[in-house]
Structures are given as C-alpha cells and as structure tokens.
Design a protein around this motif. Sequence first.
Motif, mmCIF file in Angstrom:
data_model
loop_
_atom_site.group_PDB
_atom_site.id
_atom_site.type_symbol
_atom_site.label_atom_id
_atom_site.label_comp_id
_atom_site.label_asym_id
_atom_site.label_seq_id
_atom_site.Cartn_x
_atom_site.Cartn_y
_atom_site.Cartn_z
ATOM 1 N N LEU A 29 0.825 -1.211 0.000
ATOM 2 C CA LEU A 29 0.000 0.000 0.000
ATOM 3 C C LEU A 29 0.859 1.261 0.000
ATOM 4 C CD1 LEU A 29 -2.800 -1.074 2.516
ATOM 5 C CD2 LEU A 29 -3.001 -0.803 0.041
ATOM 6 N N ALA A 30 2.097 1.126 0.494
ATOM 7 C CA ALA A 30 3.015 2.264 0.464
ATOM 8 C C ALA A 30 3.639 2.450 -0.913
ATOM 9 C CB ALA A 30 4.108 2.077 1.507
ATOM 10 N N GLY A 31 3.280 1.586 -1.851
ATOM 11 C CA GLY A 31 3.768 1.726 -3.213
ATOM 12 C C GLY A 31 5.007 0.924 -3.528
ATOM 13 N N ILE A 32 5.414 0.043 -2.606
ATOM 14 C CA ILE A 32 6.619 -0.768 -2.822
ATOM 15 C C ILE A 32 6.195 -2.191 -3.179
ATOM 16 C CG2 ILE A 32 8.742 -1.646 -1.791
ATOM 17 C CD1 ILE A 32 8.650 0.731 0.134
ATOM 18 N N ASN A 33 6.587 -2.655 -4.321
ATOM 19 C CA ASN A 33 6.261 -4.004 -4.778
ATOM 20 C C ASN A 33 7.478 -4.893 -4.584
ATOM 21 O OD1 ASN A 33 5.515 -6.345 -6.062
ATOM 22 N ND2 ASN A 33 4.694 -5.331 -7.888
ATOM 23 N N LEU A 34 7.444 -5.720 -3.541
ATOM 24 C CA LEU A 34 8.580 -6.596 -3.263
ATOM 25 C C LEU A 34 8.783 -7.628 -4.355
ATOM 26 C CD1 LEU A 34 8.050 -7.244 0.574
ATOM 27 C CD2 LEU A 34 9.592 -5.604 -0.514
ATOM 28 N N GLY A 35 7.745 -7.879 -5.139
ATOM 29 C CA GLY A 35 7.865 -8.853 -6.215
ATOM 30 C C GLY A 35 8.790 -8.419 -7.322
ATOM 31 N N LEU A 36 9.133 -7.134 -7.371
ATOM 32 C CA LEU A 36 10.032 -6.629 -8.404
ATOM 33 C C LEU A 36 11.499 -6.716 -8.006
ATOM 34 C CD1 LEU A 36 8.000 -3.456 -9.480
ATOM 35 C CD2 LEU A 36 7.985 -5.740 -10.520
ATOM 36 N N LEU A 37 11.754 -7.050 -6.740
ATOM 37 C CA LEU A 37 13.138 -7.166 -6.293
ATOM 38 C C LEU A 37 13.782 -8.407 -6.894
ATOM 39 C CD1 LEU A 37 12.756 -6.146 -2.541
ATOM 40 C CD2 LEU A 37 13.450 -4.719 -4.470
ATOM 41 N N PRO A 38 15.090 -8.378 -7.173
ATOM 42 C CA PRO A 38 15.725 -9.457 -7.930
ATOM 43 C C PRO A 38 15.706 -10.820 -7.242
ATOM 44 C CG PRO A 38 17.347 -7.877 -7.113
ATOM 45 C CD PRO A 38 16.012 -7.275 -6.870
ATOM 46 N N VAL A 39 15.957 -10.902 -5.949
ATOM 47 C CA VAL A 39 16.028 -12.196 -5.260
ATOM 48 C C VAL A 39 14.749 -12.479 -4.490
ATOM 49 C CG1 VAL A 39 17.277 -13.555 -3.552
ATOM 50 C CG2 VAL A 39 18.535 -12.029 -5.090
ATOM 51 N N LEU A 40 14.324 -11.520 -3.678
ATOM 52 C CA LEU A 40 13.133 -11.714 -2.867
ATOM 53 C C LEU A 40 11.899 -11.948 -3.733
ATOM 54 C CD1 LEU A 40 12.296 -11.766 0.099
ATOM 55 C CD2 LEU A 40 11.808 -9.323 -0.054
ATOM 56 N N GLY A 41 11.873 -11.364 -4.907
ATOM 57 C CA GLY A 41 10.713 -11.522 -5.776
ATOM 58 C C GLY A 41 10.506 -12.947 -6.259
ATOM 59 N N LEU A 42 11.534 -13.774 -6.151
ATOM 60 C CA LEU A 42 11.416 -15.174 -6.579
ATOM 61 C C LEU A 42 10.792 -16.061 -5.502
ATOM 62 C CD1 LEU A 42 14.920 -15.609 -8.256
ATOM 63 C CD2 LEU A 42 12.740 -15.126 -9.382
ATOM 64 N N ALA A 93 9.056 -19.807 -5.986
ATOM 65 C CA ALA A 93 9.822 -20.929 -5.432
ATOM 66 C C ALA A 93 8.977 -21.705 -4.425
ATOM 67 C CB ALA A 93 11.096 -20.405 -4.774
ATOM 68 N N PHE A 94 8.264 -20.978 -3.587
ATOM 69 C CA PHE A 94 7.469 -21.639 -2.550
ATOM 70 C C PHE A 94 6.341 -22.459 -3.172
ATOM 71 C CE2 PHE A 94 3.770 -21.440 0.357
ATOM 72 C CZ PHE A 94 4.266 -22.244 1.368
ATOM 73 N N PHE A 95 5.518 -21.826 -3.999
ATOM 74 C CA PHE A 95 4.367 -22.530 -4.552
ATOM 75 C C PHE A 95 4.769 -23.533 -5.628
ATOM 76 C CE2 PHE A 95 2.393 -18.747 -2.734
ATOM 77 C CZ PHE A 95 1.335 -19.323 -2.037
ATOM 78 N N ILE A 134 8.287 -24.332 5.305
ATOM 79 C CA ILE A 134 7.131 -23.438 5.413
ATOM 80 C C ILE A 134 7.556 -22.106 6.025
ATOM 81 C CG2 ILE A 134 4.920 -23.096 6.561
ATOM 82 C CD1 ILE A 134 4.661 -25.041 4.334
ATOM 83 N N ASP A 135 8.398 -22.170 7.056
ATOM 84 C CA ASP A 135 8.811 -20.939 7.741
ATOM 85 C C ASP A 135 9.801 -20.128 6.914
ATOM 86 O OD1 ASP A 135 7.193 -21.302 9.910
ATOM 87 O OD2 ASP A 135 8.728 -22.256 11.147
ATOM 88 N N TYR A 136 10.859 -20.793 6.436
ATOM 89 C CA TYR A 136 11.961 -20.068 5.810
ATOM 90 C C TYR A 136 11.629 -19.575 4.400
ATOM 91 C CZ TYR A 136 14.651 -22.085 9.638
ATOM 92 O OH TYR A 136 15.102 -22.456 10.877
ATOM 93 N N VAL A 137 10.771 -20.301 3.698
ATOM 94 C CA VAL A 137 10.418 -19.912 2.330
ATOM 95 C C VAL A 137 8.986 -19.381 2.259
ATOM 96 C CG1 VAL A 137 10.326 -20.668 -0.081
ATOM 97 C CG2 VAL A 137 11.997 -21.681 1.475
#
Length: 683
Positions: A223-236, A240-242, A405-408
């Motif tokens: 909601l603050a306008g930051i899309n974590l999905g666009l980050l290079p590593v975290l966005g994966l 990876a999880f699903f 489940i926790d780490y990913v």
Amino acid sequence: MARLKIFKLHTVNAFDRGRPDMPEQGSTSSLKSTTALTPGGFNGWLMQTLIHGDSKNESTVQGVLKKKGDERWEQIKAGRAAMSFEELADILKEMNAENIGPDFANAAPRRKTPMNDQAFYDAVARNIETAEKMKQQLEELRAEAKKQEGYVSKLFSIVSHKDPVGKAMSDVAEFEKYCYKNGIKYDASQEKLVQGEKPRTKMDALKDSRFLLAAAGGAAIGLAGINLGLLPVLGLAPAAFFGVLPWLAAPFIGLNIYKSFSQYSIMKEAPTLLRFAAITAAGFAISMGVTMGMTALFGVVNPATIAAAAIPGGAAGGFSPMQYMLPIIGVFTAAALAFKRAKATVAGAFNNPSDKPGLAGKLTNAYNKAVGLVVNKYTAPVMVKAGELGGKATDLINKGFPKFIDYVGIPAVAVLMSATMATGGLGLLGAFAGYYVTAFTGLAVGGAAMMAAFYQMGCRSKDFKELGSAAATGFSLSSSSATMPKEREALKAIGVSAKTRDTVVPLGGVFNMYGTSLYMGLTAFYAMAMFNPAATLMNYVKTATTVMAIALGAPGIPASNITLLDPVLQQTGLVAAQIHKIYAMIIPADRILDMTQTALNVLGDMVAAVHPDRKRLRYRRAKNIKKIREMRLEKEKMLGVPSNDNQKLPVPQPAAAPVNDNQPAAENKAPEPKKAAPAGPRL
C-alpha cells in the motif's frame, strides 16, 4: 496427622504479579536471585507467609534463623538477605513438630510449578526430595530432551547459560523460573520431578501469528507503493514456494497418513473411526450447502476484479503431484496395512488357522491365505525393515517440511501480499469480501450444528460452558493437539467416562478434522463457482474424496490452509494461475480462519466422545430431574401446601416462636404448621 500435610499451599505468580514466588525447599544455597526478583522482595513475601502475624510462628522462624547468629535474623527480617533452602526446610520441620504452619491460603495460584504442589513440600519435609536428587532429575530430563532436535534450545536453556541446570539449582527463584519455563512438575506417585506441558508465552503467540504478520507487513509495504515482487532475489520467493510446495506436501501428507494407519488398528478402532468419518462428512456436506446457498444469494467474486492477485513469477501450469493425490493416499494407506500385517506375521500371529466357527472361520482362513501370497515368512522381515524406514522418513520430513514453510513460505506470503496490494490496492480486499462472508458463515453454521448435536445428546447449559471453554482454548492455541488436555477436562466435567476420553481424544487429534473438512470444502466449492462453474460430476467426486481423505488422516501442521488446500484445489479443474489467485484471496484472513476451524475440530472430537456416552448423560440428567422433584416434595411437606411442577416454591424460613421466660420450657415451641388437604394425583 502431621501439620505439613494440611498446609493450604496456593503460591503466587510473582513474575506476573510483581512480587516473588514462594521458594522451593531443597536448595542448600542462598536465595540471591539473578532474575528481576530481588532477594529482599522474595524474602519479604515468604516471611509474611511463614509468620502471618502469629507470635508463635514468628518465634519458631526466629529461633531457626538465629542458629546462625542474631545478625542473620535481622538481615532476613529487614529484607537485606534471602533465606536459604536449608533454613526454610528447618523452619517447616519445626512448625510441623509444633503443630503450626505457614499461611498460603490467601495467595491464589497463578503458575504451575513444583512449588505450587503440596506433595512437593511434603516430600521435601520427609527428605524424599533433596537438592542433590532434584539436580540429578533435572539432568535426566535435559538428557532426554536432547534427543529431540531443537527441544533443548527452546525448553531447557536459560539465557544461553553454559550450565542451565546448575543455574536453576543456584537458588529457589531460578528453580521456580526454570520449572515454569520448561513445564516441569512434581509427580507424587513417582516421587520425582517429571516433564509436563510447557506453558505458552507471548513469543509462542507471536510465532503462531507469523503468517498473519507477514501478510499484514507485506500488505502495508504494498500500500506504500513498494512491490517486493520486483526485487531481484526476494521476488522469486512466491514462485519458489508454490512451485516446490506440491513436491514436498505430497510425500508429507502421504507419509503422515501412513504413520497414522500403521499405529492404530482399523478393526479395533472401527466404531470410533466410523464416527469420525460421519462427523467429517457432515462438515463437508455443510460446506457444500452453505456455499451453494451463499453463492446463489450473493454471487461470487468476479475473477476479473482480482486480476492483480497473481503470484510474481508463477508458472501458468504444468505437472503437479497433487493431481494424483488420491492414488498417493491409497498407496500409503495400503503400505501401512501391509507393514502391520508383516509385523504380525513375523510375530507368528498367522501360524495357525482361525478357530472361528462356520463361514466366518472359512472366510478368515481364505483371506489369510490370499494375503499370505504377498506377506509371508519370507517377505515379512523385508517389509518390516521397509516399514521402519518409512517411519524414519516420516520423522525426517516432519522436521524439514515445517522449516521450509517458515523459511520460504513466510517471505513468499509477504512478497505476494506486497505485489497484490501494490497492484490492486485496498479495493482488492473489498473484492474478496464475498468469499470471506461465505467462509465465516459456513464455519458459523458448522459450529451451530455441533451445538445442536450436543443438545440432542443430552448436554445442557452447564455442559455448554465446558464445551465453549474447550473450543475457546482451541481457537486461541490454533492447535488440536495442544487442546487435548482441555478437551479431557471438559469431557470429564460433562460426565463422559474415562475409557471413552482416553480412547477418542488422542484418536481425534489424528483422524477427525471436522473444521478442516468444512473449511476446505467451502474454499474448494467457492473456487469452482468462481473459475469452473461447469465442473463435471467427476470433479465434485474427486474433490469430496480428497477432502475426506486428507481430513481423516493429515496431521496438524503450520499454515495448514496453504499446504492442505493445494491437493484439494487440484481436483477442482482449476489451472495453476487460478489456484494462485485463490491463495492470494485466502491469505489475508488465513490466521483467523485457521483458528476458527481448529475450534470446530475440537468440537468435532468432543461430539465423537459424547456420542457413545449419550445414554449415560441422559440418565444423569433424568436423575438430576428426579432429585429436583424429590426436593420439591420435601419443600411441600415443610410448607404444608401442595404445588405443581411448574410452580416455584418459596424457601421455607419458619420464624422462631417468642420465648416467654415465665412459661415452662415445653411450651416455648414454634407452632406446628397446619396440615394441608391431600394433594391430587400427580403426573
């Protein structure tokens, strides 16, 4: 009778109430605590408890303490020094000899530790428990705990101390703290310290809400306008999880079903398992009825309005082992039955023909011969070894899967909610409202159905209080297994026999997931109404069978709504992208939904326990009604007037006749009540 055995020991939770607890009575060291409790504060409460304003008690305490000099008494009395356990034990022994004792009656118990147990004090006074013995017992408990990974660090370490047991025995405040944190209690029958249930802390509650916090944090970032999905590593993380989840969840569910069926006898527990199956099927039927009714009245979420609810980097389709979950469950169930048969064969259970008379014996012998072609003295040892390896594999995946489940899973949830909110905004949550209303309506109807079943089986207002208390515990803990002790207490208060409690409650934690079947059915049918309204009959049959199989055998696990839903949604005919949108829809409310379905699981377990004892409960209720009628008749006789069953009788309070000192004593009597006319026939 020794005075010590009649002390009213109700110790105070000093850590919670700001004043120190009563000390344990076996440490030979001083009571100078390194915790937030000060020796003076602890000693002040203890002295007040021992003396409680009684001069004889004060004289006894003073006499014992002055054996080490007058200064010792003055220091302890002023709170400048703390009492050692040796001194406390001597004081209690002196009091016991003088038939006096401390006053613990006004201190309400708040923490369950050995120092809150009368039997522990009695054992200390009789020298059954000493500091040396207690230290040895704690070391044994610690050594036993080391066999379980992570258990020592979570339960038995105190501020990363090199020698936590030595620190625990350094003073009684540390001992009390150690026992409380690690759930150690005193067992009077074994006359030693034993491991009990670990109390829940705020950190435990925080850990239970980790997915909710991840979802809320990700939503706030989005909601603050930051899309974590666009980050290079975290966005994966979401992809990876699903992507990996089905490949781990399939063997996880299968192996745990294998473990469940290999530990219990299906034939022996058949009546209980059939009740579980009926209750689980009822939950599924309710989910179908509620979903159909709610979607007919209010429609479903429009898939076009939740286009932003997608998993960043998620694949649109592809093969998933969850598509074959039913055969997987069948294979693991058959493996469990074969393992049990192999163990019985190795033990020689089928060396002789059946002694059953007639057709039953012939059929049994024919069945044993047929099975013997596969499981016999040659193959059974190999199958037993393989079965034992299966048990080890279950333990291994039960340790590894929750870590995945926790780490990913947690970062995946945060990234997913961030991307969803950054793209769709708060309006997207509003679009999900139709599903939330349907889900909570279904869960509420499921709870009402359980209460109606309890009422039909003879439960009434007092019983419902016990049932509600157990359900509330399950709701707060979000764990059926952790609620088992409370279930037992509630069933005991209701009047369920010990045999039924001891059989049904442990089985219910494994096989009976009424709330889970209801919730999974609700979500699956809602998903089909959204994305596959033209679903075939086979889709419905496969969905229903998968829900029943998973609800009857799957274990309680973290993020169960995410893990267990995947094989169910795979049977609905939805593609991967549509399933991902369903996940995005349920995640914001996952925590509260999980807590609610756990409460329903608890109620389902207790229905299965009350049902076989329903005649006992009805008899008890009828007996209580008969007792009330007899009391009413007694009141009628005392008042001398008849009354009907629907009329409230006043409590008789005959006034004493005025006493006339000038009359003989025989005349100073209250007048006899007038006898009423005989009452008519009573129905």
